[in-house]
Design a protein around this motif. Structure first.
Motif, PDB file in Angstrom:
ATOM      1  N   GLN A 175      -9.932   6.272   9.337  1.00 51.51           N
ATOM      2  CA  GLN A 175      -9.511   5.369   8.744  1.00 51.51           C
ATOM      3  C   GLN A 175      -8.296   5.128   8.228  1.00 51.51           C
ATOM      4  O   GLN A 175      -7.578   4.048   8.217  1.00 51.51           O
ATOM      5  CB  GLN A 175     -10.299   5.676   7.099  1.00 51.51           C
ATOM      6  CG  GLN A 175     -10.085   4.326   6.088  1.00 51.51           C
ATOM      7  CD  GLN A 175     -11.230   4.121   5.180  1.00 51.51           C
ATOM      8  OE1 GLN A 175     -12.482   4.261   5.472  1.00 51.51           O
ATOM      9  NE2 GLN A 175     -10.902   3.884   3.949  1.00 51.51           N
ATOM     10  N   LEU A 214      -6.062   1.834   8.950  1.00 51.30           N
ATOM     11  CA  LEU A 214      -5.143   1.087   8.043  1.00 51.30           C
ATOM     12  C   LEU A 214      -3.677   1.196   8.485  1.00 51.30           C
ATOM     13  O   LEU A 214      -3.172  -0.069   8.332  1.00 51.30           O
ATOM     14  CB  LEU A 214      -5.324   2.027   6.619  1.00 51.30           C
ATOM     15  CG  LEU A 214      -6.606   1.684   6.124  1.00 51.30           C
ATOM     16  CD1 LEU A 214      -6.593   2.874   4.583  1.00 51.30           C
ATOM     17  CD2 LEU A 214      -6.695   0.323   5.553  1.00 51.30           C
ATOM     18  N   GLN A 224      -1.653  -2.408   8.999  1.00 50.06           N
ATOM     19  CA  GLN A 224      -0.386  -2.576   8.391  1.00 50.06           C
ATOM     20  C   GLN A 224       0.615  -2.946   9.437  1.00 50.06           C
ATOM     21  O   GLN A 224       1.668  -3.693   9.052  1.00 50.06           O
ATOM     22  CB  GLN A 224      -0.120  -1.297   7.705  1.00 50.06           C
ATOM     23  CG  GLN A 224      -0.742  -1.136   6.460  1.00 50.06           C
ATOM     24  CD  GLN A 224      -0.637   0.144   5.668  1.00 50.06           C
ATOM     25  OE1 GLN A 224      -0.191   1.110   6.292  1.00 50.06           O
ATOM     26  NE2 GLN A 224      -1.187   0.508   4.769  1.00 50.06           N
ATOM     27  N   LYS A 251      -7.735  -5.160   6.643  1.00 47.70           N
ATOM     28  CA  LYS A 251      -7.615  -4.525   5.337  1.00 47.70           C
ATOM     29  C   LYS A 251      -8.706  -4.911   4.257  1.00 47.70           C
ATOM     30  O   LYS A 251      -9.273  -4.206   3.776  1.00 47.70           O
ATOM     31  CB  LYS A 251      -6.286  -4.777   4.490  1.00 47.70           C
ATOM     32  CG  LYS A 251      -5.039  -4.290   5.554  1.00 47.70           C
ATOM     33  CD  LYS A 251      -3.982  -4.769   4.862  1.00 47.70           C
ATOM     34  CE  LYS A 251      -2.509  -4.297   5.444  1.00 47.70           C
ATOM     35  NZ  LYS A 251      -1.343  -5.036   5.067  1.00 47.70           N
TER      36      LYS A 251
END
Length: 497
Positions: free
Chosen positions: A475, A479, A483, A491
Motif C-alpha cells: 500500500q 500510494l 503521488q 488515491k
C-alpha cells in the motif's frame, strides 16, 4: 430508529449491538462506561433483553459466565434484524404509523386509551417523527381521521421504506393483500420480481383498495416509453392489478408506469451486463432530459477532474447506473433508509481522510454548474453511492497494479500470490524479463542483489503477520506511485472497504 423507539428500548438496542458485534464476554462495568449509563441500568437492560430473546427467537440468549460478565451466544442463523423488528413493531409510534397506512387510525384519544398511554405521551411521540415526515414532504394531520398529508407518490415512498426497512422481508405486514396472491399471478406468467419489489406492489395495491390510486403524471409515461424492460414488467403487474383490484385499464396503466419508475431505479447494472447497450439506446431517446444531461455532465467532469479516459465497459456501466440514480433523486424526496444509517454513506465515511476529501472536492466541482443543482442537491445520499459505483466499475487493478516477483524455497508461488491478493488486490506477477517493483523472498539469495526492485523478506512458511506486513508495504508503494503521477482516482479508490 430513535424517532420510533422510546429511550429504554433504544438503550436495549444499543447494548444488544455492542455484545453482538464482538463475540466475547463484557462486564457490566465496561458496558456502563461505553453507553454512559449506570451499571445498575445495564444489569436491568441485560435482564430485559434476556427475557425478550426467549419470546423473539430460539437462536440466541444472554450467557453469564461469572457475576456481571455477559455474552450474547447465538447460532449461525440468528438475525439481529429479527430482534430490532420486534422492538419496532411493538413501539406505539410504529403501531400508529401502521394504522395510518391501513386507514384505521380514528383519533389519537381512542388510540391512546387502547394502548394504555397518555395523550401527552402520544403527542410527544408524534412530534418526534415530524422532522422525518418533513423530509418526505408529508405532514401529520388530525381531523376526523388521522392521516399524513402529501402527494400519493411521497406517501407510498415513505411507507415502502417504513415496511421494508423494519420487516426486511422476514414477515408480511400487509392485511389487505396477501403475498401468495401476488406470487400466484407471477407464476402464471413465469416472471420473478425481487422481494423488495413485491413489498412495493403490496403498498400500491393496499392504497388502491383503500381508494387512493396514483395520480396522472406525464413524467411516468415519458420515462417508460422507450425502456426495454417495461413490456415484461407491464405484463405481470397488469395481471396482478386486474386480478386484485377493480381499477379501469387506464388507471392500471398509470399504476404500472408509476411502479416501474420506482423499481427500475433500484436495479444495479454490472458493466458487463448485456442490457447496458439497450439502456444506452434508451438514454438516446432522453438525451435532452435533465437526468441524462446531468449524467453526461457528471462523466465529463469526472474524466477531467481525475485525468482519466474510460473504456467502453466502464463508460456504459457508470452512465447507466448514474442516470437511474439521478432520475430517482429528481422524483422522490426523502432519505433512502429508515431506522438505520444509510450504509453507503456510512461505508464512505469509514475511508481515509484523504479519500473523503478528494471525493468532496470532486463533488464541489459538480456543484459549480447550477443548471443541475436539483440533481446534485443531496450530497449525503449521493456521495457514498458515487464512490461505491466507481469502485465497482473502474478497473483500477489493471491500470496501476504493482508488479511483484515471489521467490520461494518451497516454490508455492501461485498459492502465495493468491494469499497476497487477499491483503492487497492491486498486484500482478511479473512476466519473464519484466522488472519487479517489489521482490518478495524468504531469504537474501545472492542473485537477488543483481535484480531491480525493492526486497521484502519474510518466513519460508509465511504467517498471517507476514501477509499483513507485505500488505502495508504494497500500500505504501501504491500510494507513493499515485503521488508521483498525481493520480487522484487511485488515491480515492485504493482502500479495500
Amino acid at each position: 430508529m430513535h424517532n420510533f423507539l422510546d429511550r429504554s428500548t433504544l438503550h436495549k438496542v444499543q447494548v444488544l449491538h455492542l455484545i453482538y458485534n464482538e463475540n466475547r464476554f463484557f462486564s457490566s462495568f465496561e458496558l456502563a462506561q461505553v453507553t454512559e449509563l449506570s451499571e445498575r441500568t445495564i444489569l436491568k437492560i441485560l435482564s430485559e433483553i434476556s427475557l425478550d430473546l426467549q419470546i423473539i427467537t430460539e437462536s440466541a440468549y444472554i450467557k453469564e459466565e461469572k457475576p456481571k460478565y455477559f455474552k450474547l451466544d447465538y447460532q449461525d442463523h440468528f438475525s439481529i434484524k429479527t430482534v430490532e423488528r420486534h422492538y419496532l413493531q411493538n413501539s406505539l409510534t410504529y403501531k400508529a404509523c401502521d394504522e395510518i397506512f391501513h386507514n384505521t387510525f380514528d383519533d389519537i384519544t381512542t388510540f391512546s386509551l387502547e394502548n394504555f398511554t397518555s395523550l401527552a405521551s402520544m403527542y410527544r411521540r408524534i412530534n418526534k417523527i415530524k422532522p422525518l415526515l418533513n423530509q418526505f414532504h408529508l405532514k401529520y394531520k388530525s381531523l376526523q381521521t388521522v392521516t399524513l398529508e402529501g402527494t400519493e407518490k411521497q406517501f407510498r415512498y415513505f411507507y415502502y421504506l417504513f415496511y421494508w426497512n423494519s420487516c426486511w422481508g422476514e414477515v408480511w405486514p400487509f392485511s389487505l393483500v396477501t403475498r401468495e396472491a401476488i406470487l400466484e399471478v407471477m407464476e402464471e406468467v413465469n416472471i420473478e420480481l425481487p422481494h423488495s419489489a413485491i413489498y412495493w406492489l403490496a403498498i400500491c395495491l393496499t392504497r388502491v383498495k383503500l381508494g387512493f390510486p396514483i395520480g396522472q403524471d406525464p413524467v411516468y409515461s415519458t420515462f417508460t416509453k422507450h425502456h426495454y424492460h417495461y413490456g415484461d414488467f407491464s405484463e405481470v403487474v397488469k395481471r396482478i392489478f386486474k386480478k386484485l383490484t377493480t381499477l379501469s385499464d387506464e388507471e392500471i396503466e398509470l399504476e404500472i408506469m408509476f411502479s416501474f419508475t420506482f423499481t427500475c431505479c433500484l436495479r444495479h447494472y454490472d458493466k458487463k451486463d448485456k442490457a447496458i447497450s439497450l439502456m444506452m439506446n434508451f438514454a438516446q431517446h432522453h438525451n435532452q432530459d435533465l437526468f441524462v444531461q446531468a449524467t453526461l455532465y457528471w462523466i465529463e467532469t469526472f474524466m477531467d477532474y481525475f485525468s482519466i479516459t474510460l473504456n467502453v465497459e466502464e463508460y456504459g456501466g457508470l452512465f447507466v447506473n448514474l442516470f437511474h440514480l439521478h432520475y430517482f433523486i429528481m422524483i422522490f424526496s426523502g432519505p433512502s433508509f429508515l431506522f438505520k444509517e444509510d450504509p453507503y454513506q456510512k461505508r464512505f465515511e469509514m475511508h481515509e481522510t484523504t479519500q473523503i476529501e478528494i471525493m468532496n472536492q470532486f463533488y464541489d466541482r459538480l456543484m459549480e454548474n447550477e443548471d443541475f443543482s436539483i440533481v446534485f442537491k443531496r450530497r449525503d445520499t449521493l456521495i457514498g453511492r458515487y464512490h461505491k459505483l466507481l469502485k465497482q466499475t473502474i478497473d483500477i487493478i489493471n491500470r496501476e497494479a504493482i508488479k511483484i516477483k515471489i521467490v520461494s524455497m518451497i516454490n508455492d508461488i501461485p498459492h502465495i500470490f493468491e494469499q497476497i491478493k487477499r491483503v492487497f488486490i492491486h498486484v500482478e506477477l511479473c512476466s519473464e524479463g519484466e522488472d519487479a517493483e517489489l521482490i518478495i523472498t524468504d531469504s537474501l539469495y545472492l542473485n537477488l542483489k543483481k535484480e531491480a526492485g525493492e526486497l521484502f523478506v519474510w518466513n519460508t512458511m509465511p504467517k498471517k503477520s507476514d501477509y499483513e506486513r507485505v500488505g502495508k508495504r504494497l500500500q505504501e508503494i501504491y500510494l507513493n506511485k499515485s503521488q508521483e503521477t498525481n493520480n487522484l482516482l487511485i488515491k480515492a479508490l485504493i482502500c479495500q472497504i
